[in-house]
Design a protein around this motif. Structure first.
Motif, PDB file in Angstrom:
ATOM      1  N   ALA A 149       0.838  -1.208   0.000  1.00 29.52           N
ATOM      2  CA  ALA A 149       0.000   0.000   0.000  1.00 29.52           C
ATOM      3  C   ALA A 149       0.870   1.254   0.000  1.00 29.52           C
ATOM      4  CB  ALA A 149      -0.934  -0.004   1.202  1.00 29.52           C
ATOM      5  N   ARG A 150       1.924   1.243   0.806  1.00 28.09           N
ATOM      6  CA  ARG A 150       2.829   2.401   0.835  1.00 28.09           C
ATOM      7  C   ARG A 150       3.533   2.565  -0.508  1.00 28.09           C
ATOM      8  NH1 ARG A 150       4.429   0.210   5.873  1.00 28.09           N
ATOM      9  NH2 ARG A 150       6.472  -0.323   5.001  1.00 28.09           N
ATOM     10  N   HIS A 151       3.920   1.442  -1.101  1.00 25.71           N
ATOM     11  CA  HIS A 151       4.608   1.483  -2.392  1.00 25.71           C
ATOM     12  C   HIS A 151       3.697   2.049  -3.478  1.00 25.71           C
ATOM     13  CE1 HIS A 151       7.236   0.292  -5.697  1.00 25.71           C
ATOM     14  NE2 HIS A 151       6.172  -0.268  -6.274  1.00 25.71           N
ATOM     15  N   MET A 152       2.437   1.594  -3.514  1.00 25.29           N
ATOM     16  CA  MET A 152       1.498   2.081  -4.527  1.00 25.29           C
ATOM     17  C   MET A 152       1.236   3.583  -4.367  1.00 25.29           C
ATOM     18  SD  MET A 152       0.509  -0.250  -6.711  1.00 25.29           S
ATOM     19  CE  MET A 152       2.245  -0.699  -6.751  1.00 25.29           C
ATOM     20  N   ARG A 153       1.099   4.024  -3.136  1.00 28.27           N
ATOM     21  CA  ARG A 153       0.878   5.450  -2.884  1.00 28.27           C
ATOM     22  C   ARG A 153       2.090   6.266  -3.347  1.00 28.27           C
ATOM     23  NH1 ARG A 153      -2.466   8.663   0.024  1.00 28.27           N
ATOM     24  NH2 ARG A 153      -3.691   6.864   0.699  1.00 28.27           N
ATOM     25  N   ALA A 154       3.282   5.796  -3.023  1.00 25.60           N
ATOM     26  CA  ALA A 154       4.495   6.512  -3.431  1.00 25.60           C
ATOM     27  C   ALA A 154       4.638   6.513  -4.950  1.00 25.60           C
ATOM     28  CB  ALA A 154       5.716   5.856  -2.783  1.00 25.60           C
ATOM     29  N   GLN A 155       4.289   5.388  -5.579  1.00 19.34           N
ATOM     30  CA  GLN A 155       4.388   5.305  -7.037  1.00 19.34           C
ATOM     31  C   GLN A 155       3.431   6.293  -7.702  1.00 19.34           C
ATOM     32  OE1 GLN A 155       4.121   1.311  -8.516  1.00 19.34           O
ATOM     33  NE2 GLN A 155       4.359   1.900 -10.654  1.00 19.34           N
ATOM     34  N   MET A 156       2.232   6.402  -7.178  1.00 19.12           N
ATOM     35  CA  MET A 156       1.269   7.353  -7.726  1.00 19.12           C
ATOM     36  C   MET A 156       1.781   8.784  -7.580  1.00 19.12           C
ATOM     37  SD  MET A 156      -2.575   6.013  -6.845  1.00 19.12           S
ATOM     38  CE  MET A 156      -2.265   5.439  -5.186  1.00 19.12           C
ATOM     39  N   GLU A 157       2.273   9.107  -6.408  1.00 22.10           N
ATOM     40  CA  GLU A 157       2.750  10.466  -6.170  1.00 22.10           C
ATOM     41  C   GLU A 157       3.943  10.793  -7.057  1.00 22.10           C
ATOM     42  OE1 GLU A 157       3.389  10.257  -1.999  1.00 22.10           O
ATOM     43  OE2 GLU A 157       1.301  10.740  -1.481  1.00 22.10           O
ATOM     44  N   ASP A 158       4.846   9.823  -7.260  1.00 22.27           N
ATOM     45  CA  ASP A 158       6.007  10.048  -8.124  1.00 22.27           C
ATOM     46  C   ASP A 158       5.586  10.277  -9.577  1.00 22.27           C
ATOM     47  OD1 ASP A 158       7.679   9.765  -5.972  1.00 22.27           O
ATOM     48  OD2 ASP A 158       8.237   7.687  -6.410  1.00 22.27           O
ATOM     49  N   ALA A 159       4.456   9.655  -9.960  1.00 23.15           N
ATOM     50  CA  ALA A 159       3.975   9.785 -11.337  1.00 23.15           C
ATOM     51  C   ALA A 159       3.098  11.013 -11.529  1.00 23.15           C
ATOM     52  CB  ALA A 159       3.191   8.534 -11.732  1.00 23.15           C
ATOM     53  N   GLY A 160       2.936  11.802 -10.468  1.00 19.07           N
ATOM     54  CA  GLY A 160       2.114  12.996 -10.567  1.00 19.07           C
ATOM     55  C   GLY A 160       0.631  12.724 -10.414  1.00 19.07           C
ATOM     56  N   LEU A 161       0.273  11.500 -10.033  1.00 17.01           N
ATOM     57  CA  LEU A 161      -1.118  11.158  -9.771  1.00 17.01           C
ATOM     58  C   LEU A 161      -1.436  11.513  -8.323  1.00 17.01           C
ATOM     59  CD1 LEU A 161      -1.133   7.685 -11.543  1.00 17.01           C
ATOM     60  CD2 LEU A 161      -1.706   9.915 -12.510  1.00 17.01           C
ATOM     61  N   GLN A 162      -2.688  11.697  -8.008  1.00 20.67           N
ATOM     62  CA  GLN A 162      -3.046  12.222  -6.697  1.00 20.67           C
ATOM     63  C   GLN A 162      -3.972  11.264  -5.947  1.00 20.67           C
ATOM     64  OE1 GLN A 162      -3.654  16.614  -6.481  1.00 20.67           O
ATOM     65  NE2 GLN A 162      -3.720  16.495  -8.706  1.00 20.67           N
ATOM     66  N   PRO A 163      -3.428  10.472  -5.031  1.00 16.95           N
ATOM     67  CA  PRO A 163      -4.277   9.620  -4.203  1.00 16.95           C
ATOM     68  C   PRO A 163      -4.910  10.423  -3.068  1.00 16.95           C
ATOM     69  CG  PRO A 163      -1.986   9.320  -3.587  1.00 16.95           C
ATOM     70  CD  PRO A 163      -1.992  10.271  -4.752  1.00 16.95           C
ATOM     71  N   MET A 164      -6.114  10.050  -2.695  1.00 16.89           N
ATOM     72  CA  MET A 164      -6.743  10.692  -1.546  1.00 16.89           C
ATOM     73  C   MET A 164      -6.031  10.249  -0.280  1.00 16.89           C
ATOM     74  SD  MET A 164     -10.802  10.606  -2.539  1.00 16.89           S
ATOM     75  CE  MET A 164     -11.259  11.851  -1.309  1.00 16.89           C
ATOM     76  N   ASN A 165      -6.119  11.061   0.745  1.00 11.44           N
ATOM     77  CA  ASN A 165      -5.471  10.720   2.012  1.00 11.44           C
ATOM     78  C   ASN A 165      -6.119   9.503   2.665  1.00 11.44           C
ATOM     79  OD1 ASN A 165      -3.635  12.894   1.897  1.00 11.44           O
ATOM     80  ND2 ASN A 165      -5.182  14.281   2.707  1.00 11.44           N
ATOM     81  N   VAL A 166      -7.445   9.438   2.584  1.00 13.62           N
ATOM     82  CA  VAL A 166      -8.165   8.336   3.213  1.00 13.62           C
ATOM     83  C   VAL A 166      -7.996   7.056   2.395  1.00 13.62           C
ATOM     84  CG1 VAL A 166     -10.349   8.760   1.999  1.00 13.62           C
ATOM     85  CG2 VAL A 166     -10.373   7.687   4.250  1.00 13.62           C
ATOM     86  N   GLU A 167      -7.966   5.929   3.076  1.00 10.37           N
ATOM     87  CA  GLU A 167      -7.933   4.618   2.437  1.00 10.37           C
ATOM     88  C   GLU A 167      -9.086   3.784   2.983  1.00 10.37           C
ATOM     89  OE1 GLU A 167      -4.209   2.586   2.896  1.00 10.37           O
ATOM     90  OE2 GLU A 167      -3.022   4.281   2.144  1.00 10.37           O
ATOM     91  N   PHE A 168      -9.473   2.769   2.213  1.00  9.56           N
ATOM     92  CA  PHE A 168     -10.492   1.831   2.671  1.00  9.56           C
ATOM     93  C   PHE A 168      -9.829   0.475   2.907  1.00  9.56           C
ATOM     94  CE2 PHE A 168     -13.342   4.898   0.610  1.00  9.56           C
ATOM     95  CZ  PHE A 168     -14.312   5.030   1.604  1.00  9.56           C
ATOM     96  N   PRO A 169      -9.461   0.174   4.150  1.00  7.10           N
ATOM     97  CA  PRO A 169      -8.877  -1.136   4.445  1.00  7.10           C
ATOM     98  C   PRO A 169      -9.893  -2.248   4.219  1.00  7.10           C
ATOM     99  CG  PRO A 169      -8.468   0.433   6.225  1.00  7.10           C
ATOM    100  CD  PRO A 169      -9.502   1.040   5.339  1.00  7.10           C
ATOM    101  N   ALA A 170      -9.397  -3.444   4.016  1.00  4.59           N
ATOM    102  CA  ALA A 170     -10.271  -4.612   3.878  1.00  4.59           C
ATOM    103  C   ALA A 170     -10.889  -4.903   5.241  1.00  4.59           C
ATOM    104  CB  ALA A 170      -9.469  -5.810   3.382  1.00  4.59           C
ATOM    105  N   ARG A 171     -12.203  -4.736   5.347  1.00  6.43           N
ATOM    106  CA  ARG A 171     -12.912  -4.959   6.606  1.00  6.43           C
ATOM    107  C   ARG A 171     -14.178  -5.761   6.325  1.00  6.43           C
ATOM    108  NH1 ARG A 171     -10.739  -1.764  10.533  1.00  6.43           N
ATOM    109  NH2 ARG A 171      -9.827   0.250   9.908  1.00  6.43           N
ATOM    110  N   VAL A 172     -14.503  -6.690   7.216  1.00 10.56           N
ATOM    111  CA  VAL A 172     -15.718  -7.493   7.043  1.00 10.56           C
ATOM    112  C   VAL A 172     -16.957  -6.622   7.188  1.00 10.56           C
ATOM    113  CG1 VAL A 172     -14.635  -9.629   7.797  1.00 10.56           C
ATOM    114  CG2 VAL A 172     -15.737  -8.143   9.487  1.00 10.56           C
ATOM    115  N   ALA A 173     -16.846  -5.475   7.851  1.00 10.39           N
ATOM    116  CA  ALA A 173     -18.008  -4.611   8.069  1.00 10.39           C
ATOM    117  C   ALA A 173     -18.645  -4.182   6.754  1.00 10.39           C
ATOM    118  CB  ALA A 173     -17.601  -3.385   8.874  1.00 10.39           C
ATOM    119  N   TYR A 174     -17.840  -3.977   5.727  1.00 12.99           N
ATOM    120  CA  TYR A 174     -18.395  -3.556   4.447  1.00 12.99           C
ATOM    121  C   TYR A 174     -19.249  -4.656   3.834  1.00 12.99           C
ATOM    122  CZ  TYR A 174     -15.277   0.463   4.714  1.00 12.99           C
ATOM    123  OH  TYR A 174     -14.639   1.620   5.107  1.00 12.99           O
ATOM    124  N   GLY A 175     -18.753  -5.873   3.832  1.00 10.64           N
ATOM    125  CA  GLY A 175     -19.500  -6.990   3.282  1.00 10.64           C
ATOM    126  C   GLY A 175     -20.727  -7.332   4.098  1.00 10.64           C
TER     127      GLY A 175
END
Length: 222
Positions: A149-175
Motif C-alpha cells: 500500500a505504501r509502495h502504490m501510494r508513493a508510485q502514484m505520487e512520483d507519477a504525478g497522480l493524486q491519491p486521496m489521504n483516506v484509504e479503505f482497508p479490507a474490513r468485514v463490516a463492508y461486506g
C-alpha cells in the motif's frame, strides 16, 4: 449552490467502485443531504444493494445506460438534488464517457497491486481526454501499514497522480453491511469503517469546495 456530480470510474472490476460510491451516498443521505445515485453499471449493484434492506429505502437511485445517463442527471437536477453520485461500468462505454463528461469530481478506486495501478493510470488518461475536472485515486481493500500500500501510494505520487489521504482497508463490516442492504454508517455507526467513510466524505467535500471556489474566481475574471 449548483449541484455536485461525482463519478466513480475504473476500467477494472473488483476495485471497490460500487462500495465506495454507495458508502459516500449513504453517508450524506444519513446527514440529511439531498443526494441521488445513478447506477450506470449493467450489474445494477447499487439498486440491488438498496433493495436488500430498509435503511436505504428512501435513498433516491435510478438505473441508466447508454444514451440515458445524461437524461437521468438532468432529471435529478430538475428535482433539486444537491449531489449526484454515479457508479459506472468496470469498462469503457458510452455510459461511462457521459458520466465522465458531466462530473465535477472523478474518483478512481484501485486495489494496491501493480495491475490495478496500471489500469487506474490508464483510466486517468482516458478521463483526461474527456474532462478537465479534478481526478483523485482511492486506495481500497488495503492492509493498513502494508509495504504494498505504501509502495502504490508513493508510485502514484512520483507519477504525478493524486491519491486521496483516506484509504479503505479490507474490513468485514463492508461486506456484512452490504448483505443487510445497508452501509457501515448505519450498521456500525461507531465502528472503524464508519469513521473511514466520514473521513472520505469530508475529504471529497473539500475537493468539491475547492473546485467551486476556483470556478467562482474564473467567472469573476471573465
Amino acid at each position: 449552490m449548483p449541484a455536485k456530480i461525482i463519478t466513480f470510474v475504473t476500467m477494472k472490476g473488483g476495485s471497490g467502485k460500487s462500495t465506495s460510491a454507495m458508502c459516500l451516498g449513504a453517508y450524506w443521505h444519513k446527514q440529511g443531504a439531498k443526494v441521488a445515485l445513478i447506477d450506470a453499471d449493467p450489474a445494477g449493484t447499487l439498486v440491488r444493494w438498496i433493495e436488500a434492506g430498509e435503511d436505504l429505502a428512501d435513498l433516491a437511485a435510478a438505473t441508466a445506460g447508454p444514451g440515458t445517463v445524461e437524461k437521468q442527471i438532468d432529471a435529478f437536477l430538475k428535482d433539486g438534488f444537491e449531489t449526484i453520485i454515479i457508479d459506472t461500468p468496470g469498462f469503457q462505454s458510452e455510459a461511462t464517457d457521459a458520466a465522465i463528461r458531466r462530473a465535477d469530481l472523478l474518483l478512481i478506486p484501485m486495489r494496491p497491486s501493480p495491475i490495478d495501478y496500471q489500469v487506474a493510470a490508464d483510466t486517468a488518461e482516458h478521463v483526461a481526454r474527456l474532462s478537465s475536472a479534478p481526478v483523485r485515486f482511492v486506495l481500497s481493500q488495503t492492509t493498513r501499514g502494508s509495504v504494498i500500500a505504501r509502495h502504490m501510494r508513493a508510485q502514484m505520487e512520483d507519477a504525478g497522480l493524486q491519491p486521496m489521504n483516506v484509504e479503505f482497508p479490507a474490513r468485514v463490516a463492508y461486506g456484512e453491511a452490504a448483505l443487510a442492504g445497508t452501509t457501515p454508517s448505519y450498521y456500525q455507526p461507531r465502528g472503524a469503517a464508519a469513521a473511514e467513510i466520514a473521513q472520505f466524505a469530508a475529504e471529497t467535500d473539500r475537493l468539491l469546495s475547492r473546485r467551486r471556489a476556483k470556478a467562482g474566481k474564473a467567472s469573476e475574471t471573465v
